[in-house]
Design a protein around this motif. Structure first.
Motif, PDB file in Angstrom:
ATOM      1  N   ARG A 149      75.103  19.556  65.144  1.00 51.80           N
ATOM      2  CA  ARG A 149      75.337  18.316  65.459  1.00 51.80           C
ATOM      3  C   ARG A 149      73.702  17.656  64.965  1.00 51.80           C
ATOM      4  N   GLU A 150      72.838  18.144  65.944  1.00 52.24           N
ATOM      5  CA  GLU A 150      71.415  17.484  65.496  1.00 52.24           C
ATOM      6  C   GLU A 150      70.786  17.849  63.593  1.00 52.24           C
ATOM      7  N   ARG A 151      71.909  18.834  63.620  1.00 50.41           N
ATOM      8  CA  ARG A 151      71.405  19.044  61.385  1.00 50.41           C
ATOM      9  C   ARG A 151      72.497  18.201  60.354  1.00 50.41           C
ATOM     10  N   ALA A 152      73.445  17.961  61.455  1.00 53.97           N
ATOM     11  CA  ALA A 152      74.307  17.170  60.577  1.00 53.97           C
ATOM     12  C   ALA A 152      73.768  15.395  60.457  1.00 53.97           C
ATOM     13  N   ILE A 153      72.928  15.130  61.777  1.00 51.54           N
ATOM     14  CA  ILE A 153      71.602  13.914  61.790  1.00 51.54           C
ATOM     15  C   ILE A 153      71.045  13.986  60.681  1.00 51.54           C
ATOM     16  N   GLU A 154      70.460  15.187  61.227  1.00 56.25           N
ATOM     17  CA  GLU A 154      69.121  14.847  59.835  1.00 56.25           C
ATOM     18  C   GLU A 154      69.726  14.482  58.768  1.00 56.25           C
ATOM     19  N   LEU A 155      70.734  15.922  57.921  1.00 55.85           N
ATOM     20  CA  LEU A 155      71.632  15.421  56.719  1.00 55.85           C
ATOM     21  C   LEU A 155      71.890  13.821  56.468  1.00 55.85           C
ATOM     22  N   LEU A 156      72.428  13.286  57.783  1.00 57.05           N
ATOM     23  CA  LEU A 156      72.822  11.685  56.559  1.00 57.05           C
ATOM     24  C   LEU A 156      71.643  11.228  57.022  1.00 57.05           C
ATOM     25  N   ASP A 157      70.887  10.805  57.683  1.00 53.95           N
ATOM     26  CA  ASP A 157      69.517  10.173  57.690  1.00 53.95           C
ATOM     27  C   ASP A 157      68.708  11.048  56.389  1.00 53.95           C
ATOM     28  N   ARG A 158      68.574  12.072  55.169  1.00 52.34           N
ATOM     29  CA  ARG A 158      68.282  12.575  54.684  1.00 52.34           C
ATOM     30  C   ARG A 158      68.677  11.637  53.549  1.00 52.34           C
ATOM     31  N   VAL A 159      69.907  11.981  53.357  1.00 53.76           N
ATOM     32  CA  VAL A 159      71.361  11.947  51.820  1.00 53.76           C
ATOM     33  C   VAL A 159      70.891   9.811  52.115  1.00 53.76           C
ATOM     34  N   GLY A 160      70.179   9.650  53.561  1.00 57.37           N
ATOM     35  CA  GLY A 160      70.109   7.356  53.155  1.00 57.37           C
ATOM     36  C   GLY A 160      70.913   6.956  53.786  1.00 57.37           C
ATOM     37  N   ILE A 161      71.258   7.338  54.691  1.00 54.37           N
ATOM     38  CA  ILE A 161      72.641   6.753  55.858  1.00 54.37           C
ATOM     39  C   ILE A 161      71.360   6.008  56.958  1.00 54.37           C
ATOM     40  N   ASP A 162      71.734   4.848  56.925  1.00 51.93           N
ATOM     41  CA  ASP A 162      70.410   4.414  57.987  1.00 51.93           C
ATOM     42  C   ASP A 162      70.830   3.950  59.326  1.00 51.93           C
ATOM     43  N   ASN A 163      70.307   4.212  60.467  1.00 57.49           N
ATOM     44  CA  ASN A 163      70.663   4.533  62.243  1.00 57.49           C
ATOM     45  C   ASN A 163      71.556   5.792  61.434  1.00 57.49           C
ATOM     46  N   ALA A 164      71.090   6.385  61.036  1.00 54.24           N
ATOM     47  CA  ALA A 164      72.055   8.133  61.038  1.00 54.24           C
ATOM     48  C   ALA A 164      72.340   8.582  62.396  1.00 54.24           C
ATOM     49  N   SER A 165      71.891   8.227  63.838  1.00 53.59           N
ATOM     50  CA  SER A 165      72.587   8.913  64.923  1.00 53.59           C
ATOM     51  C   SER A 165      73.300   8.093  65.185  1.00 53.59           C
ATOM     52  N   ALA A 166      73.964   6.550  65.314  1.00 58.22           N
ATOM     53  CA  ALA A 166      74.352   6.048  65.457  1.00 58.22           C
ATOM     54  C   ALA A 166      75.643   5.998  64.660  1.00 58.22           C
ATOM     55  N   ARG A 167      75.724   6.451  63.054  1.00 58.53           N
ATOM     56  CA  ARG A 167      76.960   6.115  62.718  1.00 58.53           C
ATOM     57  C   ARG A 167      77.305   8.010  62.526  1.00 58.53           C
ATOM     58  N   PHE A 168      76.552   8.293  62.577  1.00 55.38           N
ATOM     59  CA  PHE A 168      77.516  10.128  63.255  1.00 55.38           C
ATOM     60  C   PHE A 168      78.577   9.780  63.421  1.00 55.38           C
ATOM     61  N   ASP A 169      79.652   9.322  64.565  1.00 53.85           N
ATOM     62  CA  ASP A 169      80.623   8.720  65.315  1.00 53.85           C
ATOM     63  C   ASP A 169      81.107   7.665  64.563  1.00 53.85           C
ATOM     64  N   ASP A 170      81.091   7.143  63.672  1.00 52.87           N
ATOM     65  CA  ASP A 170      81.684   6.290  62.740  1.00 52.87           C
ATOM     66  C   ASP A 170      82.850   6.850  61.528  1.00 52.87           C
ATOM     67  N   TYR A 171      84.183   6.843  61.286  1.00 52.29           N
ATOM     68  CA  TYR A 171      84.791   7.005  60.413  1.00 52.29           C
ATOM     69  C   TYR A 171      84.846   6.453  58.922  1.00 52.29           C
TER      70      TYR A 171
END
Ligand code: SF4
Length: 359
Positions: A149-171
């Motif tokens: 999960r931690e790595r997934a949030i890091e990756l979302l952040d790295r590819v430019g998804i703002d507020n990655a930890s909150a968006r982790f749970d979006d569909y």
């Protein structure tokens, strides 16, 4: 080992652990056919190319040129049947074309990752994007869920998804088209692949977002040290990304060379015609007149003959012209007008913008 080493020699080298100068990916005589009501459709016909570690190779051609089927045949995404794939696909010294489906599943999505044109279709809309990235990580690596999960949030952040930890749970439906493609790239990077196969990943996006995604891919390539095999019909994208370029037409390789060769010394009439459509080469931005040949009944000789301004009677006979040197040993062209010494006959002076110093 030379580029012409036989399969047996390479296997022997692999068995003895001998150091080789093998590329990351070597595709040899790849052919993909489909049985259809109208007969056998040959989508990819005897295609060979290599990709070195960290290199970006672009396969370019019009729709129907076979570029997507070629890349999907590498990891056998294409089901057999109805497809029929032959040839060798050497990846990191192993012929993955001969691997079991189980081994190939491990390679696919692991050491070789794919990003497709339409992220909408590639995602599962019933699960959050975070969960899908975690799954991608855990399929290939035995890590606890919290670490994934931690790595997934890091990756979302790295590819430019703002507020990655909150968006982790979006569909997926809660993301825009450009964001979905960023998520797909994050998913592809989850296993730190050695090779990313990207098939028209920006075609469905508007020009600004397209440019951002291409910049992101270039940045990530440097950071992750991966090679990219990029499929596109867009020469502008090729100019922006490619180290090496493979030009395909009707299932065949027409020309291959460095990005400099293709844009500054285009040698095949088809490459010249593609470039000639671009406004910066004096074109009106339309396509090449004429249509591709019927893939279930390709004509003898050169498949570009019906659309080629340099066609001569011999072009329509025998096998497709084999690849010959154009301007250098590693810049090759499949056209009857080229000889072993790279003599281009009437084609030499016809390069789009020929005052740009062809040859
Ligand atoms: S082989 Fe003939 S038809 Fe084909 S590209 Fe060359 S000149 Fe044109």
């Amino acid at each position: 080992m030379t580029a012409n080493s036989t399969t047996d020699e390479r296997l022997a080298d692999a068995a003895t652990g001998e150091q080789t100068d093998e590329p990351l990916l070597r595709v040899e005589s790849l052919t993909t056919e489909f049985d259809t009501e109208n007969g056998t459709l040959t989508a990819v016909d005897d295609v060979s190319f290599t990709v070195d570690p960290g290199e970006t190779v672009c396969i370019v051609g019009e729709s129907g040129s076979g570029k997507t089927v070629a890349t999907e045949s590498i990891t056998r995404i294409i089901n057999q049947p109805p497809g029929r794939i032959t040839g060798e696909v050497w990846f990191k010294g192993e012929n993955i074309a001969a691997c079991s489906e189980r081994t190939l599943r491990e390679v696919r999505g692991g050491e070789i990752a794919h990003v497709f044109q339409n992220p909408q279709e590639a995602m599962n809309h019933c699960f959050t994007v975070g969960w899908q990235i975690v799954e991608a990580i855990r399929i290939h690596e035995d890590v606890p869920e919290a670490a994934a999960r931690e790595r997934a949030i890091e990756l979302l952040d790295r590819v430019g998804i703002d507020n990655a930890s909150a968006r982790f749970d979006d569909y997926p439906h809660e993301f825009s088209g450009g964001q979905k493609q960023r998520v797909m790239i994050a998913m592809a990077l989850a296993t730190s692949p050695d090779l990313l196969i990207a098939d028209e990943p920006t075609t469905a996006l508007d020009v600004t977002v397209q440019s951002q995604i291409l910049d992101l891919l270039a940045e990530l390539q440097g950071e992750f040290g991966m090679a990219i095999l990029f499929v596109t019909h867009d020469l502008g994208v090729v100019a922006q990304l490619a180290d090496e370029v493979i030009v395909m037409y009707a299932g065949k390789v027409m020309e291959r060379g460095s990005v400099y060769d293709i844009f500054e010394r285009p040698s095949h009439p088809y490459t010249q015609a593609l470039l000639g459509c671009l406004p910066e080469y004096g074109g009106a931005g339309g396509g090449i007149p004429g249509i591709l040949p019927d893939p279930t009944a390709p004509p003898p000789g050169c498949r570009f003959a019906d659309r080629c301004e340099f066609v001569v009677p011999d072009c329509r006979e025998g096998d497709h012209p084999s690849e010959l040197p154009a301007t250098a040993a590693d810049h090759t062209v499949a056209c009857i007008h080229y000889g072993p010494e790279g003599d281009a006959g009437p084609i030499r002076d016809a390069t789009p913008g020929s005052d740009r110093g062809h040859r």
